[in-house]
Scaffold this motif. Structure first.
Motif, mmCIF file in Angstrom:
data_model
loop_
_atom_site.group_PDB
_atom_site.id
_atom_site.type_symbol
_atom_site.label_atom_id
_atom_site.label_comp_id
_atom_site.label_asym_id
_atom_site.label_seq_id
_atom_site.Cartn_x
_atom_site.Cartn_y
_atom_site.Cartn_z
ATOM 1 N N ILE A 142 0.837 -1.197 0.000
ATOM 2 C CA ILE A 142 0.000 0.000 0.000
ATOM 3 C C ILE A 142 0.873 1.248 0.000
ATOM 4 C CG2 ILE A 142 -1.547 1.375 1.453
ATOM 5 C CD1 ILE A 142 -2.868 -1.312 2.267
ATOM 6 N N GLU A 143 1.874 1.295 0.855
ATOM 7 C CA GLU A 143 2.757 2.463 0.935
ATOM 8 C C GLU A 143 3.469 2.693 -0.394
ATOM 9 O OE1 GLU A 143 6.493 4.107 3.682
ATOM 10 O OE2 GLU A 143 5.488 2.207 4.155
ATOM 11 N N GLU A 144 3.942 1.628 -1.015
ATOM 12 C CA GLU A 144 4.620 1.736 -2.302
ATOM 13 C C GLU A 144 3.668 2.252 -3.383
ATOM 14 O OE1 GLU A 144 6.598 -1.272 -5.643
ATOM 15 O OE2 GLU A 144 6.192 -1.986 -3.609
ATOM 16 N N SER A 145 2.448 1.735 -3.394
ATOM 17 C CA SER A 145 1.472 2.132 -4.401
ATOM 18 C C SER A 145 1.083 3.602 -4.252
ATOM 19 C CB SER A 145 0.234 1.244 -4.302
ATOM 20 O OG SER A 145 -0.709 1.584 -5.295
ATOM 21 N N VAL A 146 0.937 4.058 -3.027
ATOM 22 C CA VAL A 146 0.566 5.457 -2.781
ATOM 23 C C VAL A 146 1.672 6.397 -3.247
ATOM 24 C CG1 VAL A 146 0.104 7.167 -0.980
ATOM 25 C CG2 VAL A 146 -1.038 4.943 -0.908
ATOM 26 N N LYS A 147 2.929 6.043 -2.988
ATOM 27 C CA LYS A 147 4.049 6.877 -3.427
ATOM 28 C C LYS A 147 4.088 6.974 -4.954
ATOM 29 C CE LYS A 147 7.144 6.168 0.520
ATOM 30 N NZ LYS A 147 8.442 5.583 0.980
ATOM 31 N N LYS A 148 3.880 5.848 -5.630
ATOM 32 C CA LYS A 148 3.897 5.854 -7.095
ATOM 33 C C LYS A 148 2.722 6.662 -7.648
ATOM 34 C CE LYS A 148 6.310 1.484 -7.983
ATOM 35 N NZ LYS A 148 6.207 0.125 -8.586
ATOM 36 N N ALA A 149 1.554 6.508 -7.020
ATOM 37 C CA ALA A 149 0.376 7.254 -7.481
ATOM 38 C C ALA A 149 0.585 8.742 -7.321
ATOM 39 C CB ALA A 149 -0.855 6.793 -6.704
ATOM 40 N N SER A 150 1.187 9.159 -6.209
ATOM 41 C CA SER A 150 1.434 10.580 -5.962
ATOM 42 C C SER A 150 2.404 11.146 -6.993
ATOM 43 C CB SER A 150 1.988 10.770 -4.551
ATOM 44 O OG SER A 150 2.245 12.129 -4.293
ATOM 45 N N ALA A 151 3.487 10.412 -7.284
ATOM 46 C CA ALA A 151 4.473 10.873 -8.269
ATOM 47 C C ALA A 151 3.860 10.958 -9.660
ATOM 48 C CB ALA A 151 5.678 9.935 -8.272
ATOM 49 N N ASN A 152 3.065 9.955 -10.028
ATOM 50 C CA ASN A 152 2.437 9.959 -11.352
ATOM 51 C C ASN A 152 1.420 11.076 -11.490
ATOM 52 O OD1 ASN A 152 3.921 7.739 -12.166
ATOM 53 N ND2 ASN A 152 2.336 6.245 -11.653
ATOM 54 N N LEU A 153 0.674 11.348 -10.392
ATOM 55 C CA LEU A 153 -0.313 12.423 -10.444
ATOM 56 C C LEU A 153 0.373 13.780 -10.577
ATOM 57 C CD1 LEU A 153 -3.264 13.246 -10.369
ATOM 58 C CD2 LEU A 153 -3.115 13.340 -7.860
ATOM 59 N N ASP A 154 1.485 13.957 -9.875
ATOM 60 C CA ASP A 154 2.239 15.214 -10.012
ATOM 61 C C ASP A 154 2.709 15.400 -11.453
ATOM 62 O OD1 ASP A 154 1.926 15.978 -7.417
ATOM 63 O OD2 ASP A 154 3.941 15.421 -6.761
ATOM 64 N N LYS A 155 3.178 14.318 -12.066
ATOM 65 C CA LYS A 155 3.621 14.393 -13.454
ATOM 66 C C LYS A 155 2.462 14.762 -14.374
ATOM 67 C CE LYS A 155 5.933 11.645 -17.031
ATOM 68 N NZ LYS A 155 6.542 10.318 -17.357
ATOM 69 N N THR A 156 1.314 14.143 -14.146
ATOM 70 C CA THR A 156 0.130 14.440 -14.964
ATOM 71 C C THR A 156 -0.316 15.883 -14.777
ATOM 72 O OG1 THR A 156 -0.624 12.147 -14.841
ATOM 73 C CG2 THR A 156 -2.269 13.804 -15.401
ATOM 74 N N ASN A 157 -0.323 16.349 -13.534
ATOM 75 C CA ASN A 157 -0.772 17.711 -13.267
ATOM 76 C C ASN A 157 0.191 18.750 -13.838
ATOM 77 O OD1 ASN A 157 -3.174 17.119 -11.955
ATOM 78 N ND2 ASN A 157 -2.206 16.924 -9.962
ATOM 79 N N ARG A 158 1.482 18.460 -13.772
ATOM 80 C CA ARG A 158 2.441 19.391 -14.366
ATOM 81 C C ARG A 158 2.231 19.473 -15.874
ATOM 82 N NH1 ARG A 158 6.452 17.511 -12.045
ATOM 83 N NH2 ARG A 158 6.595 18.966 -10.310
ATOM 84 N N GLN A 159 1.934 18.353 -16.504
ATOM 85 C CA GLN A 159 1.649 18.354 -17.940
ATOM 86 C C GLN A 159 0.378 19.143 -18.235
ATOM 87 O OE1 GLN A 159 3.656 17.008 -20.475
ATOM 88 N NE2 GLN A 159 2.240 18.291 -21.661
ATOM 89 N N ARG A 160 -0.644 19.011 -17.370
ATOM 90 C CA ARG A 160 -1.861 19.795 -17.550
ATOM 91 C C ARG A 160 -1.559 21.283 -17.458
ATOM 92 N NH1 ARG A 160 -5.344 15.960 -13.508
ATOM 93 N NH2 ARG A 160 -6.257 14.550 -15.063
ATOM 94 N N GLY A 161 -0.689 21.648 -16.514
ATOM 95 C CA GLY A 161 -0.311 23.049 -16.382
ATOM 96 C C GLY A 161 0.430 23.546 -17.607
ATOM 97 N N GLU A 162 1.342 22.717 -18.128
ATOM 98 C CA GLU A 162 2.074 23.096 -19.338
ATOM 99 C C GLU A 162 1.137 23.259 -20.527
ATOM 100 O OE1 GLU A 162 5.003 20.103 -19.876
ATOM 101 O OE2 GLU A 162 6.214 20.695 -18.145
ATOM 102 N N ASP A 163 0.170 22.347 -20.648
ATOM 103 C CA ASP A 163 -0.786 22.422 -21.756
ATOM 104 C C ASP A 163 -1.642 23.682 -21.660
ATOM 105 O OD1 ASP A 163 0.203 20.021 -22.650
ATOM 106 O OD2 ASP A 163 -1.459 18.821 -21.854
ATOM 107 N N ALA A 164 -2.067 24.018 -20.434
ATOM 108 C CA ALA A 164 -2.887 25.214 -20.242
ATOM 109 C C ALA A 164 -2.093 26.467 -20.587
ATOM 110 C CB ALA A 164 -3.394 25.279 -18.799
ATOM 111 N N ALA A 165 -0.837 26.513 -20.154
ATOM 112 C CA ALA A 165 0.007 27.668 -20.446
ATOM 113 C C ALA A 165 0.242 27.798 -21.952
ATOM 114 C CB ALA A 165 1.338 27.545 -19.705
ATOM 115 N N ALA A 166 0.475 26.666 -22.615
ATOM 116 C CA ALA A 166 0.691 26.696 -24.060
ATOM 117 C C ALA A 166 -0.561 27.150 -24.794
ATOM 118 C CB ALA A 166 1.125 25.313 -24.544
ATOM 119 N N GLU A 167 -1.724 26.749 -24.286
ATOM 120 C CA GLU A 167 -2.987 27.116 -24.934
ATOM 121 C C GLU A 167 -3.182 28.623 -24.992
ATOM 122 O OE1 GLU A 167 -7.813 26.607 -24.249
ATOM 123 O OE2 GLU A 167 -6.429 25.169 -23.331
#
Length: 235
Positions: A77-102
Protein backbone atom coordinates in the motif's frame (compact mmCIF):
# COMPACT_ATOMS: atom_id res chain seq x y z
CA UNK A 1 -17.24 21.36 -2.68
CA UNK A 2 -17.09 17.69 -3.63
CA UNK A 3 -15.64 15.62 -0.81
CA UNK A 4 -16.14 12.02 -1.92
CA UNK A 5 -14.90 9.82 -4.77
CA UNK A 6 -16.50 6.43 -5.58
CA UNK A 7 -14.30 3.46 -6.47
CA UNK A 8 -15.94 0.56 -8.29
CA UNK A 9 -14.81 -2.95 -7.41
CA UNK A 10 -14.73 -6.06 -9.61
CA UNK A 11 -16.57 -8.01 -6.88
CA UNK A 12 -17.54 -7.79 -3.22
CA UNK A 13 -14.68 -10.08 -2.23
CA UNK A 14 -12.36 -7.15 -2.85
CA UNK A 15 -13.81 -5.39 0.18
CA UNK A 16 -12.42 -8.07 2.46
CA UNK A 17 -8.94 -7.78 0.94
CA UNK A 18 -9.04 -3.99 1.27
CA UNK A 19 -10.01 -4.23 4.93
CA UNK A 20 -7.41 -6.90 5.65
CA UNK A 21 -6.91 -9.02 8.74
CA UNK A 22 -8.08 -7.08 11.80
CA UNK A 23 -8.42 -4.01 9.59
CA UNK A 24 -4.67 -3.67 9.00
CA UNK A 25 -4.90 -2.89 5.29
CA UNK A 26 -7.57 -0.23 5.55
CA UNK A 27 -5.77 1.43 8.47
CA UNK A 28 -2.48 1.47 6.54
CA UNK A 29 -4.24 2.88 3.48
CA UNK A 30 -5.98 5.67 5.42
CA UNK A 31 -2.75 6.58 7.16
CA UNK A 32 -0.75 6.66 3.92
CA UNK A 33 -3.29 8.71 1.96
CA UNK A 34 -5.00 10.87 4.57
CA UNK A 35 -8.46 9.89 3.32
CA UNK A 36 -11.33 8.02 4.96
CA UNK A 37 -12.41 4.77 3.33
CA UNK A 38 -16.15 4.20 3.63
CA UNK A 39 -17.27 0.59 3.13
CA UNK A 40 -21.00 -0.07 3.38
CA UNK A 41 -23.55 -2.49 1.94
CA UNK A 42 -23.49 -0.95 -1.52
CA UNK A 43 -22.49 -3.80 -3.86
CA UNK A 44 -19.11 -3.56 -5.59
CA UNK A 45 -18.48 0.01 -4.44
CA UNK A 46 -16.50 1.82 -1.78
CA UNK A 47 -16.19 5.56 -1.18
CA UNK A 48 -13.13 7.70 -0.49
CA UNK A 49 -13.83 10.78 1.61
CA UNK A 50 -11.51 13.78 2.08
CA UNK A 51 -11.72 17.55 1.70
CA UNK A 52 -8.45 17.61 -0.26
CA UNK A 53 -9.12 16.62 -3.90
CA UNK A 54 -5.46 15.84 -4.58
CA UNK A 55 -5.33 13.32 -1.73
CA UNK A 56 -8.58 11.76 -2.93
CA UNK A 57 -7.23 11.37 -6.45
CA UNK A 58 -3.97 9.84 -5.21
CA UNK A 59 -6.00 7.42 -3.08
CA UNK A 60 -8.24 6.48 -6.02
CA UNK A 61 -5.31 5.77 -8.33
CA UNK A 62 -3.44 3.80 -5.67
CA UNK A 63 -6.49 1.76 -4.66
CA UNK A 64 -7.45 0.87 -8.23
CA UNK A 65 -3.89 -0.31 -8.90
CA UNK A 66 -3.85 -2.38 -5.73
CA UNK A 67 -7.14 -4.02 -6.69
CA UNK A 68 -5.88 -4.79 -10.20
CA UNK A 69 -2.65 -6.21 -8.80
CA UNK A 70 -4.41 -8.27 -6.13
CA UNK A 71 -1.57 -7.99 -3.61
CA UNK A 72 -2.89 -5.78 -0.84
CA UNK A 73 -0.81 -5.47 2.31
CA UNK A 74 0.67 -2.50 4.28
CA UNK A 75 4.08 -2.36 2.58
CA UNK A 76 2.50 -2.73 -0.87
CA UNK A 77 0.00 0.00 0.00
CA UNK A 78 2.76 2.46 0.93
CA UNK A 79 4.62 1.74 -2.30
CA UNK A 80 1.47 2.13 -4.40
CA UNK A 81 0.57 5.46 -2.78
CA UNK A 82 4.05 6.88 -3.43
CA UNK A 83 3.90 5.85 -7.10
CA UNK A 84 0.38 7.25 -7.48
CA UNK A 85 1.43 10.58 -5.96
CA UNK A 86 4.47 10.87 -8.27
CA UNK A 87 2.44 9.96 -11.35
CA UNK A 88 -0.31 12.42 -10.44
CA UNK A 89 2.24 15.21 -10.01
CA UNK A 90 3.62 14.39 -13.45
CA UNK A 91 0.13 14.44 -14.96
CA UNK A 92 -0.77 17.71 -13.27
CA UNK A 93 2.44 19.39 -14.37
CA UNK A 94 1.65 18.35 -17.94
CA UNK A 95 -1.86 19.80 -17.55
CA UNK A 96 -0.31 23.05 -16.38
CA UNK A 97 2.07 23.10 -19.34
CA UNK A 98 -0.79 22.42 -21.76
CA UNK A 99 -2.89 25.21 -20.24
CA UNK A 100 0.01 27.67 -20.45
CA UNK A 101 0.69 26.70 -24.06
CA UNK A 102 -2.99 27.12 -24.93
CA UNK A 103 -2.96 30.78 -23.91
CA UNK A 104 0.57 31.49 -25.17
CA UNK A 105 2.30 31.83 -21.80
CA UNK A 106 5.89 30.58 -21.62
CA UNK A 107 8.67 30.29 -19.07
CA UNK A 108 6.46 29.60 -16.04
CA UNK A 109 8.24 28.03 -13.07
CA UNK A 110 7.57 24.24 -12.83
CA UNK A 111 6.18 24.64 -9.29
CA UNK A 112 3.57 27.09 -10.58
CA UNK A 113 2.77 24.77 -13.50
CA UNK A 114 2.16 21.94 -11.02
CA UNK A 115 -0.27 24.08 -9.01
CA UNK A 116 -1.93 25.25 -12.20
CA UNK A 117 -2.46 21.64 -13.27
CA UNK A 118 -3.85 20.73 -9.84
CA UNK A 119 -6.64 23.25 -10.42
CA UNK A 120 -8.13 20.58 -12.71
CA UNK A 121 -9.07 18.64 -9.56
CA UNK A 122 -10.78 21.61 -7.90
CA UNK A 123 -14.44 22.44 -8.46
CA UNK A 124 -16.23 25.56 -7.19
CA UNK A 125 -19.97 25.76 -7.88
CA UNK A 126 -19.50 23.03 -10.48
CA UNK A 127 -16.85 25.07 -12.28
CA UNK A 128 -13.51 23.44 -13.08
CA UNK A 129 -10.86 25.82 -11.80
CA UNK A 130 -8.26 25.06 -14.48
CA UNK A 131 -10.79 25.85 -17.18
CA UNK A 132 -11.64 29.02 -15.27
CA UNK A 133 -7.97 30.06 -15.23
CA UNK A 134 -7.66 29.51 -18.99
CA UNK A 135 -10.90 31.41 -19.65
CA UNK A 136 -9.69 34.28 -17.45
CA UNK A 137 -6.46 34.53 -19.45
CA UNK A 138 -8.34 34.54 -22.78
CA UNK A 139 -10.81 37.19 -21.58
CA UNK A 140 -8.03 39.34 -20.15
CA UNK A 141 -6.28 39.25 -23.53
CA UNK A 142 -9.47 40.26 -25.37
CA UNK A 143 -10.14 43.15 -22.98
CA UNK A 144 -6.54 44.37 -23.25
CA UNK A 145 -6.67 44.33 -27.05
CA UNK A 146 -9.96 46.23 -27.02
CA UNK A 147 -8.40 48.89 -24.78
CA UNK A 148 -5.19 49.11 -26.79
CA UNK A 149 -3.11 47.60 -23.97
CA UNK A 150 -0.33 45.01 -24.37
CA UNK A 151 -1.91 41.57 -23.77
CA UNK A 152 1.17 39.66 -22.60
CA UNK A 153 1.10 40.73 -18.93
CA UNK A 154 -2.65 40.36 -18.39
CA UNK A 155 -2.71 36.99 -20.15
CA UNK A 156 0.00 35.69 -17.82
CA UNK A 157 -1.50 37.22 -14.68
CA UNK A 158 -4.96 35.93 -15.61
CA UNK A 159 -3.65 32.39 -15.96
CA UNK A 160 -1.86 32.51 -12.59
CA UNK A 161 -4.54 34.36 -10.62
CA UNK A 162 -6.10 31.14 -9.29
CA UNK A 163 -3.05 28.99 -8.46
CA UNK A 164 -3.51 29.83 -4.78
CA UNK A 165 -6.66 27.70 -4.77
CA UNK A 166 -4.51 24.62 -5.38
CA UNK A 167 -1.90 25.45 -2.73
CA UNK A 168 -1.74 23.41 0.46
CA UNK A 169 -2.74 24.53 3.95
CA UNK A 170 0.77 25.72 4.82
CA UNK A 171 0.12 28.97 2.95
CA UNK A 172 -1.80 31.59 4.91
CA UNK A 173 -4.20 34.20 3.57
CA UNK A 174 -6.78 34.29 0.80
CA UNK A 175 -6.21 32.23 -2.33
CA UNK A 176 -5.60 35.43 -4.33
CA UNK A 177 -2.98 36.58 -1.84
CA UNK A 178 -1.34 33.13 -1.92
CA UNK A 179 -1.24 33.28 -5.73
CA UNK A 180 0.48 36.67 -5.56
CA UNK A 181 3.01 35.44 -2.99
CA UNK A 182 3.79 32.28 -4.96
CA UNK A 183 4.26 34.27 -8.17
CA UNK A 184 6.71 36.55 -6.36
CA UNK A 185 8.56 33.55 -4.92
CA UNK A 186 8.94 31.93 -8.32
CA UNK A 187 10.27 34.93 -10.22
CA UNK A 188 7.32 36.48 -12.03
CA UNK A 189 7.83 40.02 -13.36
CA UNK A 190 6.92 43.22 -11.49
CA UNK A 191 4.09 43.92 -13.94
CA UNK A 192 2.52 40.49 -13.39
CA UNK A 193 2.95 40.81 -9.62
CA UNK A 194 1.31 44.23 -9.62
CA UNK A 195 -1.72 42.80 -11.44
CA UNK A 196 -1.97 39.83 -9.08
CA UNK A 197 -1.65 42.09 -6.04
CA UNK A 198 -4.53 44.18 -7.38
CA UNK A 199 -6.65 41.05 -7.73
CA UNK A 200 -5.84 40.10 -4.13
CA UNK A 201 -6.46 43.58 -2.71
CA UNK A 202 -9.76 44.67 -1.20
CA UNK A 203 -9.13 48.17 -2.57
CA UNK A 204 -9.62 49.40 -6.13
CA UNK A 205 -6.95 48.21 -8.58
CA UNK A 206 -3.96 50.53 -8.96
CA UNK A 207 -2.73 49.23 -12.31
CA UNK A 208 -4.46 48.92 -15.66
CA UNK A 209 -3.41 45.28 -15.83
CA UNK A 210 -4.95 44.68 -12.40
CA UNK A 211 -8.23 46.22 -13.53
CA UNK A 212 -8.29 44.06 -16.65
CA UNK A 213 -7.48 40.79 -14.84
CA UNK A 214 -10.03 41.52 -12.09
CA UNK A 215 -12.70 42.22 -14.70
CA UNK A 216 -11.78 39.11 -16.69
CA UNK A 217 -11.93 36.90 -13.59
CA UNK A 218 -15.33 38.27 -12.61
CA UNK A 219 -16.64 37.69 -16.14
CA UNK A 220 -15.26 34.16 -16.32
CA UNK A 221 -16.75 33.22 -12.94
CA UNK A 222 -20.17 34.71 -13.49
CA UNK A 223 -20.96 34.20 -17.17
CA UNK A 224 -24.29 32.40 -17.78
CA UNK A 225 -23.97 28.64 -17.45
CA UNK A 226 -20.48 28.73 -15.91
CA UNK A 227 -21.62 27.91 -12.40
CA UNK A 228 -24.32 25.78 -10.87
CA UNK A 229 -25.18 24.42 -7.46
CA UNK A 230 -24.56 20.73 -7.09
CA UNK A 231 -27.59 19.40 -5.27
CA UNK A 232 -28.35 15.80 -4.60
CA UNK A 233 -31.69 14.59 -5.92
CA UNK A 234 -33.84 12.21 -3.95
CA UNK A 235 -34.59 9.04 -5.88
Amino acid sequence: EITTTPVHLPNDESKGRIIGREGRNIQAFEQATGVDVIIDDTPELITLSCFNPVRREVARIALERLIDDGRIHPSRIEESVKKASANLDKTNRQRGEDAAAEVGVHGVNPSLLLLLGRLHLHQVMGQNQLSLAVNTAHLAELIAEALGQPPKTVRRAGLLALVGRAADHHHEGSSSRVASDLAAKHGESKLVLAALQDVASDEDPKSVAGMIVSAALNLAESRPGARHEQLGKAV
